[in-house]
Design a protein around this motif. Structure first.
Motif, PDB file in Angstrom:
ATOM      1  N   SER A  11       0.829  -1.253  -0.046  1.00 56.60           N
ATOM      2  CA  SER A  11      -0.085   0.017  -0.101  1.00 56.60           C
ATOM      3  C   SER A  11       0.862   1.201   0.125  1.00 56.60           C
ATOM      4  N   SER A  12       2.052   1.284   0.651  1.00 54.78           N
ATOM      5  CA  SER A  12       2.979   2.394   0.684  1.00 54.78           C
ATOM      6  C   SER A  12       3.524   2.571  -0.736  1.00 54.78           C
ATOM      7  N   LEU A  13       3.981   1.403  -1.527  1.00 57.35           N
ATOM      8  CA  LEU A  13       4.476   1.608  -2.667  1.00 57.35           C
ATOM      9  C   LEU A  13       3.326   2.224  -3.778  1.00 57.35           C
ATOM     10  N   ARG A  14       2.007   1.754  -3.528  1.00 55.56           N
ATOM     11  CA  ARG A  14       0.946   2.443  -4.375  1.00 55.56           C
ATOM     12  C   ARG A  14       0.976   3.868  -4.149  1.00 55.56           C
ATOM     13  N   THR A  15       0.866   4.332  -2.834  1.00 58.99           N
ATOM     14  CA  THR A  15       0.833   5.834  -2.479  1.00 58.99           C
ATOM     15  C   THR A  15       1.995   6.733  -2.997  1.00 58.99           C
ATOM     16  N   VAL A  20       3.694  10.502  -7.497  1.00 62.08           N
ATOM     17  CA  VAL A  20       4.513  10.934  -8.720  1.00 62.08           C
ATOM     18  C   VAL A  20       3.537  11.356  -9.873  1.00 62.08           C
ATOM     19  N   ILE A  21       2.593  10.366 -10.011  1.00 64.96           N
ATOM     20  CA  ILE A  21       1.501  10.654 -11.127  1.00 64.96           C
ATOM     21  C   ILE A  21       1.071  12.003 -10.918  1.00 64.96           C
ATOM     22  N   GLU A  22       0.555  12.398  -9.680  1.00 68.05           N
ATOM     23  CA  GLU A  22       0.085  13.485  -9.343  1.00 68.05           C
ATOM     24  C   GLU A  22       0.918  14.624  -9.745  1.00 68.05           C
ATOM     25  N   LEU A  23       2.224  14.581  -9.101  1.00 70.11           N
ATOM     26  CA  LEU A  23       3.067  15.623  -9.593  1.00 70.11           C
ATOM     27  C   LEU A  23       3.364  15.836 -10.915  1.00 70.11           C
ATOM     28  N   ALA A  24       3.442  14.876 -11.909  1.00 69.43           N
ATOM     29  CA  ALA A  24       3.801  15.014 -13.153  1.00 69.43           C
ATOM     30  C   ALA A  24       2.587  15.707 -13.770  1.00 69.43           C
ATOM     31  N   LEU A  25       1.431  15.202 -13.233  1.00 70.07           N
ATOM     32  CA  LEU A  25       0.113  16.070 -14.144  1.00 70.07           C
ATOM     33  C   LEU A  25       0.168  17.737 -13.589  1.00 70.07           C
ATOM     34  N   VAL A  26       0.465  17.918 -12.306  1.00 65.57           N
ATOM     35  CA  VAL A  26       0.404  19.259 -11.635  1.00 65.57           C
ATOM     36  C   VAL A  26       1.573  20.038 -12.468  1.00 65.57           C
TER      37      VAL A  26
END
Length: 167
Positions: A11-15, A20-26
């Motif tokens: 679960s921590s790896l998924r978080t 990382v994906i949110e950072l890339a989009l923002v």
């Protein structure tokens, strides 16, 4: 004593992956907004510089005792280069002599697009009751965008200054 590191839970790896994906989009969104703001700021700066140089050229021609080819050429250089000489870079690379119009007119003709009047070149300002005008115009100026993905090329509205001749 050495501590053993605990293996990461799934679960921590998924978080971490979601972060990382949110950072890339923002980051992409913020970069797009920043480049758009830079391009719009550059356009506003260019418009203000051209408007100021157009006012300066009209003021120069309005206060000249006579207006000949030399004065008209110097006024055109004021509009394009911001100085009397035609050396150095133009205020914007898109600004050319063909986008700059200088005309001399009477009040009834300055406001009519395409109206032709007799040239007033080398004529001094005449007696009382006569109003001779000088009009300096920059038209059909398109500022090419540095970042066309964010802001399209911008067509400036016509910048026009009309002053009475007092020289």
């Amino acid at each position: 004593m050495m501590r053993k590191s605990r293996p990461s839970s799934p679960s921590s790896l998924r978080t971490r992956g979601v972060v990382v994906i949110e950072l890339a989009l923002v980051t992409v969104l913020l970069a797009t907004m920043m480049f758009g703001a830079l391009d719009l700021g550059r356009a506003m700066y260019a418009y203000n510089e051209i408007a100021q140089s157009t006012r300066t050229a009209a003021r120069y021609l309005a206060t000249s005792p006579t207006v000949g080819a030399t004065e008209v050429s110097r006024a055109r250089n004021l509009v394009i280069y911001g100085s009397f000489s035609n050396s150095g870079p133009a205020l914007t690379s898109e600004l050319t002599a063909s986008s700059t119009a200088i005309q001399f007119c009477t009040p009834s003709y300055c406001d009519i697009p395409g109206a032709s009047t007799a040239s007033m070149t080398n004529q001094p300002v005449t007696g009382a009751g006569t109003v001779n005008l000088v009009q300096v115009q920059v038209s059909n100026l398109t500022l090419i965008s540095y970042f066309p993905q964010t802001v399209a090329d911008m067509l400036f509205k016509t910048i026009s200054v009309t002053l009475p001749r007092v020289g």
